[in-house]
Design a protein around this motif. Sequence first.
Motif, PDB file in Angstrom:
ATOM      1  N   ARG A 156      50.715  44.355  45.080  1.00  0.00           N
ATOM      2  CA  ARG A 156      50.187  44.390  43.722  1.00  0.00           C
ATOM      3  C   ARG A 156      51.289  43.936  42.775  1.00  0.00           C
ATOM      4  O   ARG A 156      52.482  44.022  43.096  1.00  0.00           O
ATOM      5  N   VAL A 157      50.882  43.481  41.590  1.00  0.00           N
ATOM      6  CA  VAL A 157      51.814  43.076  40.550  1.00  0.00           C
ATOM      7  C   VAL A 157      51.661  44.022  39.365  1.00  0.00           C
ATOM      8  O   VAL A 157      50.543  44.251  38.885  1.00  0.00           O
ATOM      9  N   ILE A 158      52.775  44.576  38.912  1.00  0.00           N
ATOM     10  CA  ILE A 158      52.803  45.433  37.732  1.00  0.00           C
ATOM     11  C   ILE A 158      53.576  44.671  36.656  1.00  0.00           C
ATOM     12  O   ILE A 158      54.794  44.468  36.783  1.00  0.00           O
ATOM     13  N   TYR A 159      52.884  44.231  35.621  1.00  0.00           N
ATOM     14  CA  TYR A 159      53.529  43.407  34.598  1.00  0.00           C
ATOM     15  C   TYR A 159      54.304  44.286  33.614  1.00  0.00           C
ATOM     16  O   TYR A 159      53.811  45.333  33.174  1.00  0.00           O
ATOM     17  N   THR A 160      55.491  43.835  33.293  1.00  0.00           N
ATOM     18  CA  THR A 160      56.361  44.575  32.364  1.00  0.00           C
ATOM     19  C   THR A 160      56.740  43.715  31.162  1.00  0.00           C
ATOM     20  O   THR A 160      57.744  43.973  30.494  1.00  0.00           O
ATOM     21  N   ASP A 161      55.937  42.688  30.883  1.00  0.00           N
ATOM     22  CA  ASP A 161      56.252  41.748  29.805  1.00  0.00           C
ATOM     23  C   ASP A 161      55.598  42.109  28.479  1.00  0.00           C
ATOM     24  O   ASP A 161      55.593  41.317  27.543  1.00  0.00           O
ATOM     25  N   GLY A 162      55.038  43.313  28.384  1.00  0.00           N
ATOM     26  CA  GLY A 162      54.450  43.772  27.129  1.00  0.00           C
ATOM     27  C   GLY A 162      52.981  43.465  26.955  1.00  0.00           C
ATOM     28  O   GLY A 162      52.386  43.844  25.942  1.00  0.00           O
ATOM     29  N   THR A 169      35.143  46.011  30.185  1.00  0.00           N
ATOM     30  CA  THR A 169      33.797  45.539  29.878  1.00  0.00           C
ATOM     31  C   THR A 169      33.036  45.309  31.176  1.00  0.00           C
ATOM     32  O   THR A 169      33.619  45.269  32.275  1.00  0.00           O
ATOM     33  N   ALA A 170      31.721  45.122  31.040  1.00  0.00           N
ATOM     34  CA  ALA A 170      30.897  44.877  32.229  1.00  0.00           C
ATOM     35  C   ALA A 170      31.261  43.561  32.892  1.00  0.00           C
ATOM     36  O   ALA A 170      31.034  43.377  34.102  1.00  0.00           O
ATOM     37  N   ASP A 171      31.827  42.628  32.129  1.00  0.00           N
ATOM     38  CA  ASP A 171      32.160  41.310  32.670  1.00  0.00           C
ATOM     39  C   ASP A 171      33.517  41.283  33.380  1.00  0.00           C
ATOM     40  O   ASP A 171      33.845  40.283  34.035  1.00  0.00           O
ATOM     41  N   LEU A 172      34.307  42.334  33.248  1.00  0.00           N
ATOM     42  CA  LEU A 172      35.622  42.333  33.866  1.00  0.00           C
ATOM     43  C   LEU A 172      35.487  42.358  35.392  1.00  0.00           C
ATOM     44  O   LEU A 172      34.784  43.197  35.947  1.00  0.00           O
ATOM     45  N   ASP A 173      36.177  41.427  36.037  1.00  0.00           N
ATOM     46  CA  ASP A 173      36.167  41.359  37.491  1.00  0.00           C
ATOM     47  C   ASP A 173      36.981  42.524  38.052  1.00  0.00           C
ATOM     48  O   ASP A 173      38.197  42.582  37.873  1.00  0.00           O
ATOM     49  N   ARG A 174      36.317  43.458  38.715  1.00  0.00           N
ATOM     50  CA  ARG A 174      37.027  44.600  39.292  1.00  0.00           C
ATOM     51  C   ARG A 174      37.811  44.155  40.527  1.00  0.00           C
ATOM     52  O   ARG A 174      37.354  43.314  41.296  1.00  0.00           O
ATOM     53  N   LYS A 175      39.010  44.770  40.719  1.00  0.00           N
ATOM     54  CA  LYS A 175      39.878  44.388  41.821  1.00  0.00           C
ATOM     55  C   LYS A 175      40.233  45.604  42.664  1.00  0.00           C
ATOM     56  O   LYS A 175      40.206  46.738  42.189  1.00  0.00           O
ATOM     57  N   TRP A 176      40.599  45.328  43.929  1.00  0.00           N
ATOM     58  CA  TRP A 176      40.946  46.419  44.830  1.00  0.00           C
ATOM     59  C   TRP A 176      42.099  47.241  44.268  1.00  0.00           C
ATOM     60  O   TRP A 176      42.084  48.473  44.339  1.00  0.00           O
ATOM     61  N   ASN A 177      43.103  46.571  43.714  1.00  0.00           N
ATOM     62  CA  ASN A 177      44.275  47.266  43.180  1.00  0.00           C
ATOM     63  C   ASN A 177      44.257  47.391  41.662  1.00  0.00           C
ATOM     64  O   ASN A 177      45.208  47.915  41.080  1.00  0.00           O
ATOM     65  N   GLY A 178      43.194  46.918  41.029  1.00  0.00           N
ATOM     66  CA  GLY A 178      43.094  47.020  39.584  1.00  0.00           C
ATOM     67  C   GLY A 178      44.067  46.088  38.872  1.00  0.00           C
ATOM     68  O   GLY A 178      44.680  45.193  39.467  1.00  0.00           O
ATOM     69  N   TYR A 179      44.191  46.296  37.572  1.00  0.00           N
ATOM     70  CA  TYR A 179      45.133  45.571  36.720  1.00  0.00           C
ATOM     71  C   TYR A 179      46.176  46.580  36.247  1.00  0.00           C
ATOM     72  O   TYR A 179      45.815  47.666  35.782  1.00  0.00           O
ATOM     73  N   SER A 180      47.450  46.206  36.307  1.00  0.00           N
ATOM     74  CA  SER A 180      48.505  47.181  36.034  1.00  0.00           C
ATOM     75  C   SER A 180      49.569  46.619  35.098  1.00  0.00           C
ATOM     76  O   SER A 180      49.975  45.461  35.227  1.00  0.00           O
TER      77      SER A 180
END
Length: 267
Positions: A156-162, A169-180
Amino acid sequence: KPCRWVEDLAQHQPALNAASVHRSDTMIRILSLTAALMFSSALFAQSTKPFDPRDLSGKWVRTSPNQGFSNVPETGRGNFPEAPFTPAGKEAYLQNFPGYGPRADAVRRNDPMGTCDPLGVPRNVNAEVVSSHNWWEITQARDRIIQFFEWHHEYRVIYTDGRKLPELTADLDRKWNGYSVGRWEADTFVVESVGFDERTWLDKFGYPHTDEMRLQERYRRVDADTLELTMVLTDPQYYTKPWESDRKVFKLNALQFEKPWDEQIYC
């Protein structure tokens, strides 16, 4: 007639034997106590090696005993309460049939692992699989942290760039590891995640979540060799309040044994 000193020795032999037994018993107790203290010191002592508390890079091996998300009855490690289910959450939980623990059901087992689905987050973070797969590795870059999970070779990628998390929303593509995304609060690295695929379980005991779940992870490097992690999930559809994990402990490069990568562990 025997010598006087022989008679004296014979008369005092019981007392001498009793004294010897007492001394031996006392010595055994002292040695046992000393060994226990030495073991306790070795177990709980922190490393004195210098370290950067904001450097989380390295291979971290789970050493705490709980393989689930939190302390629950299924762990068998104490009189813990049931998860704070809503009625819908309890129903979803009862429809999940794990292959482990007291609810194991070999016939109806529907663990996503059995269909080769990714474990997802937070289940991957639990490092639930036994050695030599109970670890993950962190690589830090200027604008992100990459967390590599040995089991199934996921990452997984955890972004630290702010950047901000996406809107749920209903249109958001759900992911196995989510967005972080991650940030530092003093020397604690805080990760916020959303957008999870609801097909994953929280752990191998079958605890469910919805695609509205929010997860916070708090990583703290307490010494050169030890990393601590606690997590809190918020999912009002399934849980009546934020649910906190147990305190998970990871040690740097502490595999009990290691073997070459098994390329078949993708499934």
